[in-house]
Design a protein around this motif. Structure first.
Motif, short mmCIF file in Angstrom:
data_model
loop_
_atom_site.label_atom_id
_atom_site.label_comp_id
_atom_site.label_asym_id
_atom_site.label_seq_id
_atom_site.Cartn_x
_atom_site.Cartn_y
_atom_site.Cartn_z
N LYS A 33 0.85 -1.20 0.00
CA LYS A 33 0.00 0.00 0.00
C LYS A 33 0.88 1.24 0.00
N VAL A 64 -6.01 -1.01 6.96
CA VAL A 64 -6.17 -0.44 5.62
C VAL A 64 -4.84 0.03 5.04
N TRP A 103 0.47 -5.77 8.84
CA TRP A 103 -0.79 -6.02 8.13
C TRP A 103 -1.22 -7.49 8.27
N ARG A 117 -4.79 -8.77 9.57
CA ARG A 117 -5.68 -9.51 8.68
C ARG A 117 -6.05 -10.88 9.29
N THR A 139 -18.63 4.02 1.97
CA THR A 139 -18.68 3.15 0.80
C THR A 139 -20.07 2.50 0.68
N TYR A 183 -4.42 2.29 -3.69
CA TYR A 183 -3.13 2.94 -3.98
C TYR A 183 -1.98 2.01 -3.57
N ARG A 184 -1.03 1.82 -4.46
CA ARG A 184 0.13 0.97 -4.18
C ARG A 184 1.41 1.71 -4.55
N CYS A 227 -11.29 -6.44 0.03
CA CYS A 227 -12.08 -5.85 1.13
C CYS A 227 -12.49 -6.93 2.13
N VAL A 228 -12.13 -6.71 3.38
CA VAL A 228 -12.45 -7.70 4.40
C VAL A 228 -13.94 -7.59 4.80
N GLY A 229 -14.56 -6.44 4.45
CA GLY A 229 -15.97 -6.24 4.84
C GLY A 229 -16.95 -6.50 3.71
N PHE A 250 -20.11 -8.54 4.53
CA PHE A 250 -20.84 -7.71 5.48
C PHE A 250 -21.62 -6.62 4.74
N SER A 251 -20.92 -5.91 3.85
CA SER A 251 -21.55 -4.79 3.15
C SER A 251 -22.65 -5.28 2.21
C1 HEM Z 1 -19.85 -0.89 -0.73
C2 HEM Z 1 -19.04 -1.12 0.27
C3 HEM Z 1 -17.56 -1.28 0.20
C4 HEM Z 1 -16.70 -1.11 -0.84
C5 HEM Z 1 -17.03 -0.66 -2.27
C6 HEM Z 1 -15.38 -1.41 -0.36
C7 HEM Z 1 -14.24 -1.39 -1.14
C8 HEM Z 1 -12.99 -1.72 -0.70
C9 HEM Z 1 -11.80 -1.72 -1.52
C10 HEM Z 1 -11.75 -1.35 -3.00
C11 HEM Z 1 -10.76 -2.10 -0.74
C12 HEM Z 1 -9.29 -2.22 -1.15
C13 HEM Z 1 -8.64 -0.91 -0.80
C14 HEM Z 1 -7.21 -0.82 -1.18
O1 HEM Z 1 -6.65 -1.72 -1.82
O2 HEM Z 1 -6.60 0.20 -0.81
C15 HEM Z 1 -11.28 -2.33 0.59
C16 HEM Z 1 -10.52 -2.71 1.66
C17 HEM Z 1 -11.02 -2.78 2.94
N1 HEM Z 1 -12.34 -2.67 3.32
FE1 HEM Z 1 -13.90 -2.33 2.14
N2 HEM Z 1 -15.46 -1.76 0.96
C18 HEM Z 1 -16.78 -1.70 1.34
C19 HEM Z 1 -17.28 -1.99 2.58
C20 HEM Z 1 -16.54 -2.30 3.68
C21 HEM Z 1 -17.07 -2.58 5.00
C22 HEM Z 1 -18.55 -2.62 5.36
C23 HEM Z 1 -16.00 -2.75 5.81
C24 HEM Z 1 -15.95 -3.02 7.28
C25 HEM Z 1 -16.94 -2.96 8.10
C26 HEM Z 1 -14.80 -2.63 4.99
C27 HEM Z 1 -13.52 -2.76 5.47
C28 HEM Z 1 -12.39 -2.80 4.68
C29 HEM Z 1 -11.06 -3.02 5.20
C30 HEM Z 1 -10.70 -3.18 6.66
C31 HEM Z 1 -10.19 -3.01 4.11
C32 HEM Z 1 -8.67 -3.21 4.11
C33 HEM Z 1 -8.36 -4.68 3.88
C34 HEM Z 1 -6.87 -4.97 3.83
O3 HEM Z 1 -6.08 -4.13 3.40
O4 HEM Z 1 -6.51 -6.09 4.22
N3 HEM Z 1 -15.17 -2.36 3.71
N4 HEM Z 1 -12.64 -2.11 0.58
#
Ligand code: HEM
Length: 493
Positions: A97, A115, A122, A126, A304, A369-370, A438-440, A443-444
């Motif tokens: 990242k 994140v 990380w 995770r 999101t 972003y990387r 995305c870990v969520g 959930f989402s």
């Molecule tokens: C429509 C809903 C959502 C979208 C579109 C979305 C999208 C994303 C994307 C694109 C990433 C990758 C980001 C990156 O590479 O920098 C990401 C990572 C992540 N998301 Fe989501 N997300 C959503 C909902 C959620 C929810 C509900 C949660 C938690 C409650 C969540 C928690 C996370 C976390 C913790 C990461 C980092 C994972 C890691 O780096 O190991 N997201 N999400």
């Protein structure tokens, strides 16, 4: 006046740096197409960046990559599904990242949580998060919050409702309960709870695009910066207090378990699950790490999900025939009485699920972003070490190679198995892909389906006659996509 002078100085500095960097890039052979600097700057300062940075001309799809200068840095944006596969599926250490400038509000608020963390840090985050997320999935918690929303909306329904704002309150409430068993009370009264007001101040600053372009502005002793810092401090205190409470709760539970008083439940709060997992795995997770992760979950999951459901509600308002089709499906599966859908019922909602997928295609989260650790080839382009890479899910989701009438909102494209099978796997990556996806995600998706299904049973809705969104969804100027004053007329059925 002084703000204009500061802007001017920063502007000249940035142009100069832009010019100087050109020599470095030439060493690397074929030049990556570049978006002119002035229009980028203008779009960032004055309006949504989507027109210039995401709705790109055909030539960028040919190259699969383009370059834009934002403030002190060049950003290489990937718009090819093949290049996205390369960067997202490799070992996480190869393309870690990108760490934003430490002065930026995003870094100050997110800290070194899951994140933005890299390497071993990380991996530990995770490892603890994956099982915690599985245990936290609860249609009941989500559905109960929607029932509270209905009560809240009954006194508001005589006038148009800002649906994004409303959904933020819903998702904050759901996350508060699921992440750390706390009810913010965002749906209890019109007056926003103090801590949520603070959170919104933080988000405003985190999402302000000009601050990414001119990180120096974050150092200025302005009133806005001071208010932001105070809000982060208050939010931190709030999270630390909850962490202490939950540690006590866990200790009590253990005592009860020893005396066989407690039955284990299926669902569990994220914070408790992470604490339990860290004990089981013998991992010592400090208070600051827990704080960082809680803010990360909270923030990553709020805007999101709110954006995605807002977009679904918007398109259903704009196309009443779609709304009717979705409602007919929900009633045929769940019935015409308000109740919380079960997981099996949610799976049966094929059309509603197609709407959710299409919303995530139209407005994904533009935030991957990387940073390259070594010179790396993307097709015929060799990018230098340390290049900052941005994967544009939006541009990939609108690539005419994979998407017919890409700007049309068309849930039907998700109902044909043949069409889905023929698509490039990386042409649809709303939740990113690979080890850092995305870990969520689950959930989402569950939350989006539950909210939509329950809203479809309870209400019919439409755009107000004078809506600014008649032709298309108008976005506001923020880092993430979000609609601008999206007001919707709701009517109880
Ligand atoms: C429509 C809903 C959502 C979208 C579109 C979305 C999208 C994303 C994307 C694109 C990433 C990758 C980001 C990156 O590479 O920098 C990401 C990572 C992540 N998301 Fe989501 N997300 C959503 C909902 C959620 C929810 C509900 C949660 C938690 C409650 C969540 C928690 C996370 C976390 C913790 C990461 C980092 C994972 C890691 O780096 O190991 N997201 N999400």
């Amino acid at each position: 006046m002084w703000i204009y002078i500061i802007f001017f100085i920063i502007f000249v500095y940035t142009v100069q740096k832009n010019f100087l960097n050109k020599t470095r890039d030439k060493i690397f052979g074929k030049e990556v197409p570049k978006v002119p600097f002035i229009p980028v700057l203008w779009s960032i300062l004055t309006g949504p960046h989507v027109e210039i940075l995401e709705n790109i001309p055909e030539e960028y799809y040919q190259s699969g990559i383009y370059k834009a200068r934002l403030g002190p840095n060049d950003y290489y944006t990937i718009v090819s599904a093949d290049f996205a596969r390369k960067i997202l599926t490799e070992q996480e250490d190869k393309f870690p990242k990108y760490k934003f400038n430490n002065e930026l509000p995003v870094q100050k608020f997110y800290g070194n949580g899951i994140v933005f963390a890299n390497g071993d840090k990380w991996r530990v985050h995770r490892k603890l998060s994956n099982p915690a997320f599985n245990r936290s999935l609860s249609p009941k918690v989500m559905g109960d919050v929607v029932l509270d929303t209905f009560k809240y909306m009954s006194s508001e329904i005589h006038k148009p409702i800002d649906i994004y704002e409303m959904l933020q309150h819903i998702t904050i409430e759901v996350l508060g309960q699921v992440a750390f068993g706390y009810s913010f009370g965002t749906l209890k009264s019109k007056e926003l709870p103090d801590i949520v007001r603070k959170y919104k101040i933080i988000l405003n600053q985190v999402e302000s695009y000009p601050l990414y372009v001119f990180p120096y502005l974050n150092k200025l002793p302005t009133k806005r910066n001071r208010i932001f810092q105070e809000a982060v401090k208050d939010f931190d205190e709030f999270i630390y207090e909850i962490i202490e409470l939950k540690k006590l709760e866990l200790a009590k539970r253990k005592e009860c378990k020893e005396s066989n008083e407690r039955k284990t439940s299926d669902n569990e709060e994220l914070l408790i699950s992470m604490l339990e997992a860290s004990e089981q795995e013998n991992i010592n997770i400090g208070k600051k790490d827990l704080r960082d992760n809680m803010t990360n979950f909270f923030s990553a999951g709020n805007d999101t999900t709110s954006m995605s459901i807002s977009s679904s509600i918007y398109y259903l308002a704009r196309y009443p025939e779609m709304q009717k089709k979705a409602r007919d499906e929900v009633i045929s599966v769940i019935g015409d009485e308000i109740k919380i859908p079960t997981v099996d019922q949610l799976k049966e909602l094929k059309y509603v699920n197609a709407i959710v997928k299409e919303s995530l295609r139209r407005f994904p989260a533009p935030m991957t972003y990387r940073q390259l650790q070594e010179p790396t080839k993307f097709g015929e382009y060799l990018l230098p070490e340390k290049s900052i890479i941005r994967v544009s899910n939006y541009s990939i989701h609108h690539d005419p190679k994979y998407w017919k009438n890409a700007h049309k909102f068309d849930p039907e494209r998700w109902l044909s198995k043949e069409k889905i099978d023929n698509r490039h796997t990386f042409s649809y990556i709303p939740f990113s892909a690979g080890p850092r996806n995305c870990v969520g995600q689950t959930f989402s998706i569950m939350e989006q389906r539950i909210i939509l299904a329950m809203f479809l049973i309870k209400y019919e809705w439409s755009l107000p006659r004078n809506s600014i969104h008649k032709e298309d969804l108008v976005l506001s100027n923020a880092f993430l996509f979000r609609p601008k004053n999206l007001e919707i007329n709701f009517q109880e059925r």
